[in-house]
Write an enzyme that holds these catalytic residues in place. Structure first.
Site, mmCIF file in Angstrom:
data_model
loop_
_atom_site.group_PDB
_atom_site.id
_atom_site.type_symbol
_atom_site.label_atom_id
_atom_site.label_comp_id
_atom_site.label_asym_id
_atom_site.label_seq_id
_atom_site.Cartn_x
_atom_site.Cartn_y
_atom_site.Cartn_z
ATOM 1 N N CYS A 7 -3.320 10.914 0.306
ATOM 2 C CA CYS A 7 -2.487 9.713 0.154
ATOM 3 C C CYS A 7 -1.038 10.055 -0.154
ATOM 4 O O CYS A 7 -0.132 9.809 0.630
ATOM 5 C CB CYS A 7 -3.018 8.856 -0.994
ATOM 6 S SG CYS A 7 -4.709 8.393 -0.835
ATOM 7 N N LYS A 59 0.834 -1.216 0.000
ATOM 8 C CA LYS A 59 0.000 0.000 0.000
ATOM 9 C C LYS A 59 0.868 1.266 0.000
ATOM 10 O O LYS A 59 0.653 2.183 -0.808
ATOM 11 C CB LYS A 59 -0.916 0.010 1.227
ATOM 12 C CG LYS A 59 -1.680 1.303 1.426
ATOM 13 C CD LYS A 59 -2.585 1.606 0.250
ATOM 14 C CE LYS A 59 -3.055 3.053 0.269
ATOM 15 N NZ LYS A 59 -3.829 3.422 -0.921
HETATM 16 N N1 SAJ Z 1 -1.021 14.521 -9.839
HETATM 17 C C1 SAJ Z 1 -0.087 15.128 -10.676
HETATM 18 N N2 SAJ Z 1 0.299 14.476 -11.811
HETATM 19 C C2 SAJ Z 1 -0.212 13.248 -12.146
HETATM 20 C C3 SAJ Z 1 -1.149 12.649 -11.271
HETATM 21 C C4 SAJ Z 1 -1.547 13.301 -10.131
HETATM 22 O O1 SAJ Z 1 0.383 16.231 -10.413
HETATM 23 O O2 SAJ Z 1 0.151 12.717 -13.187
HETATM 24 C C5 SAJ Z 1 -1.409 15.200 -8.611
HETATM 25 C C6 SAJ Z 1 -2.892 15.498 -8.540
HETATM 26 O O3 SAJ Z 1 -3.178 16.762 -9.093
HETATM 27 C C7 SAJ Z 1 -3.163 15.462 -7.035
HETATM 28 C C8 SAJ Z 1 -2.154 14.446 -6.521
HETATM 29 O O4 SAJ Z 1 -1.148 14.325 -7.523
HETATM 30 O O5 SAJ Z 1 -2.887 16.713 -6.459
HETATM 31 C C9 SAJ Z 1 -2.756 13.074 -6.232
HETATM 32 O O6 SAJ Z 1 -3.434 12.675 -7.396
HETATM 33 P P1 SAJ Z 1 -3.956 11.135 -7.570
HETATM 34 O O7 SAJ Z 1 -4.458 11.002 -8.968
HETATM 35 O O8 SAJ Z 1 -2.882 10.219 -7.146
HETATM 36 O O9 SAJ Z 1 -5.234 11.085 -6.636
HETATM 37 P P2 SAJ Z 1 -5.321 10.511 -5.155
HETATM 38 O O10 SAJ Z 1 -4.398 11.177 -4.217
HETATM 39 O O11 SAJ Z 1 -6.751 10.493 -4.788
HETATM 40 O O12 SAJ Z 1 -4.750 9.060 -5.381
HETATM 41 C C10 SAJ Z 1 -5.520 7.948 -5.153
HETATM 42 C C11 SAJ Z 1 -4.537 6.932 -4.736
HETATM 43 N N3 SAJ Z 1 -5.301 5.791 -4.388
HETATM 44 C C12 SAJ Z 1 -5.194 5.318 -3.124
HETATM 45 O O13 SAJ Z 1 -4.388 5.726 -2.327
HETATM 46 C C13 SAJ Z 1 -6.115 4.244 -2.770
HETATM 47 C C14 SAJ Z 1 -3.587 6.618 -5.877
HETATM 48 O O14 SAJ Z 1 -2.749 5.525 -5.514
HETATM 49 C C15 SAJ Z 1 -4.350 6.216 -7.100
HETATM 50 O O15 SAJ Z 1 -3.433 6.028 -8.193
HETATM 51 C C16 SAJ Z 1 -5.326 7.313 -7.471
HETATM 52 O O16 SAJ Z 1 -6.198 7.520 -6.341
HETATM 53 C C17 SAJ Z 1 -6.172 6.827 -8.635
HETATM 54 O O17 SAJ Z 1 -5.814 7.194 -9.750
HETATM 55 O O18 SAJ Z 1 -7.095 6.051 -8.390
#
Ligand code: SAJ
Length: 446
Positions: A277, A223
């Site tokens: 996360c 995780k």
């Molecule tokens: N972000 C970027 N660039 C990217 C992707 C994300 O800058 O390419 C930023 C987003 O803007 C945000 C942050 O990172 O501020 C997190 O984005 P995220 O897409 O990872 O969203 P989270 O934090 O909700 O991530 C969750 C996580 N899932 C769990 O912890 C269960 C992550 O591991 C998953 O990959 C993501 O959801 C998902 O895509 O489902």
């Protein structure tokens, strides 16, 4: 259920299969409440417990207590509460009758160290409320070694025997809580192989994706590592974007062509990394290995945390190119997007909040818009009217379809900072806007 009591485990397996197992969920946040609803919908009698009276009262009224859109969840919550399958209260005494207790409480970090107070409080509460036979499953994300360490010690029955413990880390995302819960593969860690098998039975009643039985430490490592690797990959994208700006390249075009190469997958550069996360899970992972200095993880965290400040630097560049100089205190900025992620109002660890802090430290007046976050201004044109610049910090759909000519007319100085590459440069130029976009440099002088 005490280790070695295979009879008790077999009885629990039958109760799970027959949906007669009584289940408790301690912690009715978005994660805990979603799994409580899913278990109730699968046919179980679920007792939810949370110390927040507002939350338990909302659930008792069949009302989803969190902002943002969660497809199907509010309806399902109303249904299972109406059927009497899900109840919610603040007193943990109700857990005395449960055979399985899930724990979904927050495990934030303070600096680079896990703050496990909510988790240890929950375990202490459960130790006093549960029958010695009850199985406890931790859904919260924890440093490797926690479930078999402090959690097991706190949960052990007074007889000193170790209570079997499971760890099934949540994999949900705001806006897709129920969908992720049903479709994301899950890791079922157990203090013994038999306990892991019981978790497979239980989660198999509502998860339609592959389940993997393993031990506690592996589940904890998986995780925290799955989010740490994402944070590192995003940091690479952010550093590449800053290199593109300096070298005169276009990050999105470079990324497109790099990703054509097999085995490459450059993620998206942006205004920073927020949420509940990624900003913390690298530190939780590192905490599980005190002998290892997390150089890469720490550097990635530093790169991502530098991006809100980089947005302010892009603003500075834009104002200089528009005015020849800039005096911060006279500047008024319209900051567009306070959530950490597009399509949600969740502001936890949002890069926008850090950018606002830096701007206000410079004496800049900041007006704020977000279409999803509660208590934020919803009228975008009221926010941008008369501002010296607009800063797009989140990739909300509303910003991808902005009327750029109207934006140009509303701004006092035609500067736009694009932190999510959602404003097409050609359209910005046609509208007379001076665009400073993360990852897009001005072509180097010949
Ligand atoms: N972000 C970027 N660039 C990217 C992707 C994300 O800058 O390419 C930023 C987003 O803007 C945000 C942050 O990172 O501020 C997190 O984005 P995220 O897409 O990872 O969203 P989270 O934090 O909700 O991530 C969750 C996580 N899932 C769990 O912890 C269960 C992550 O591991 C998953 O990959 C993501 O959801 C998902 O895509 O489902």
């Amino acid at each position: 259920m005490i280790r070695g009591s295979l009879g008790a485990m077999e009885a629990l397996r039958q109760h799970i299969r027959g949906r007669s197992a009584s289940i408790g969920v301690l912690g009715l946040g978005p994660v805990g409440l979603t799994v409580a609803v899913a278990l109730a919908h699968a046919g179980f009698r679920v007792r939810g417990v949370d110390r927040d009276l507002g939350r338990t009262a909302a659930v008792t009224q069949g009302r989803w207590p969190f902002p943002g859109l969660e497809p199907d969840l509010p309806q399902l919550l109303r249904e299972v509460v109406g059927q009497g399958r899900l109840t919610a209260q603040t007193s943990p005494e109700t857990l005395a009758v449960v055979e399985v207790a899930l724990v979904a409480v927050d495990t934030p970090v303070a600096g680079a160290r896990a703050d496990l107070r909510s988790l240890t409080d929950a375990c202490t509460t459960l130790a006093g409320a549960l029958s010695p036979e009850a199985l406890v499953i931790i859904e919260s994300t924890v440093p490797p070694g926690t479930c078999g360490g402090v959690v097991s010690r706190l949960l052990g029955p007074s007889s000193g025997l170790r209570r079997p413990v499971g760890h099934c880390p949540e994999r949900v995302m705001p806006g897709r809580l129920l969908a992720n819960l049903r479709t994301m593969p899950r890791v079922c860690g157990g203090s013994t192989p038999e306990v892991a098998e019981l978790l497979m039975e239980l989660y198999g009643t509502f998860v339609d994706a592959p389940l993997s039985a393993t031990d506690l430490v592996t589940a904890e490592l998986v995780k925290t590592a799955e989010n740490a690797v994402r944070d590192v990959n995003i940091a690479f994208a952010n550093e590449l974007a800053r290199i593109c700006e300096d070298a005169g390249g276009d990050f999105l075009e470079v990324r497109r062509l790099v990703n054509q190469c097999p085995g490459r997958d450059v993620l998206l550069a942006g205004a920073g990394v927020g949420g509940h996360c990624l900003p913390k899970d690298s530190w939780l992972l590192a905490q599980g290995a005190p002998e290892v200095v997390p150089q890469l993880l720490a550097s990635a965290r530093a790169v991502n945390d530098s991006m809100p400040g980089h947005m302010v630097e892009l603003l500075r560049r834009g104002l200089r190119s528009a005015r020849g100089s800039h005096e911060w205190p006279q500047v008024r900025v319209a900051l567009l997007g306070t959530a950490y992620l597009e399509g949600t109002g969740d502001e936890r660890n949002s890069p926008s909040l850090r950018a606002m802090e830096i701007l206000r430290w410079h004496g800049v007046s900041v007006s704020v818009h977000d279409p999803w976050a509660t208590a934020r201004e919803r009228d975008l044109w009221r926010v941008v009217e008369g501002a010296d610049a607009a800063m797009v910090m989140v990739g909300h759909e509303e910003y991808r379809t902005l009327d750029l000519r109207r934006l140009r007319a509303a701004l006092r100085t035609p500067v736009v900072v694009d932190g999510r590459q959602v404003i097409p440069p050609a359209a910005a130029a046609a509208a007379g806007l001076l665009l400073q976009s993360v990852g897009r440099g001005s072509a180097p002088s010949p």
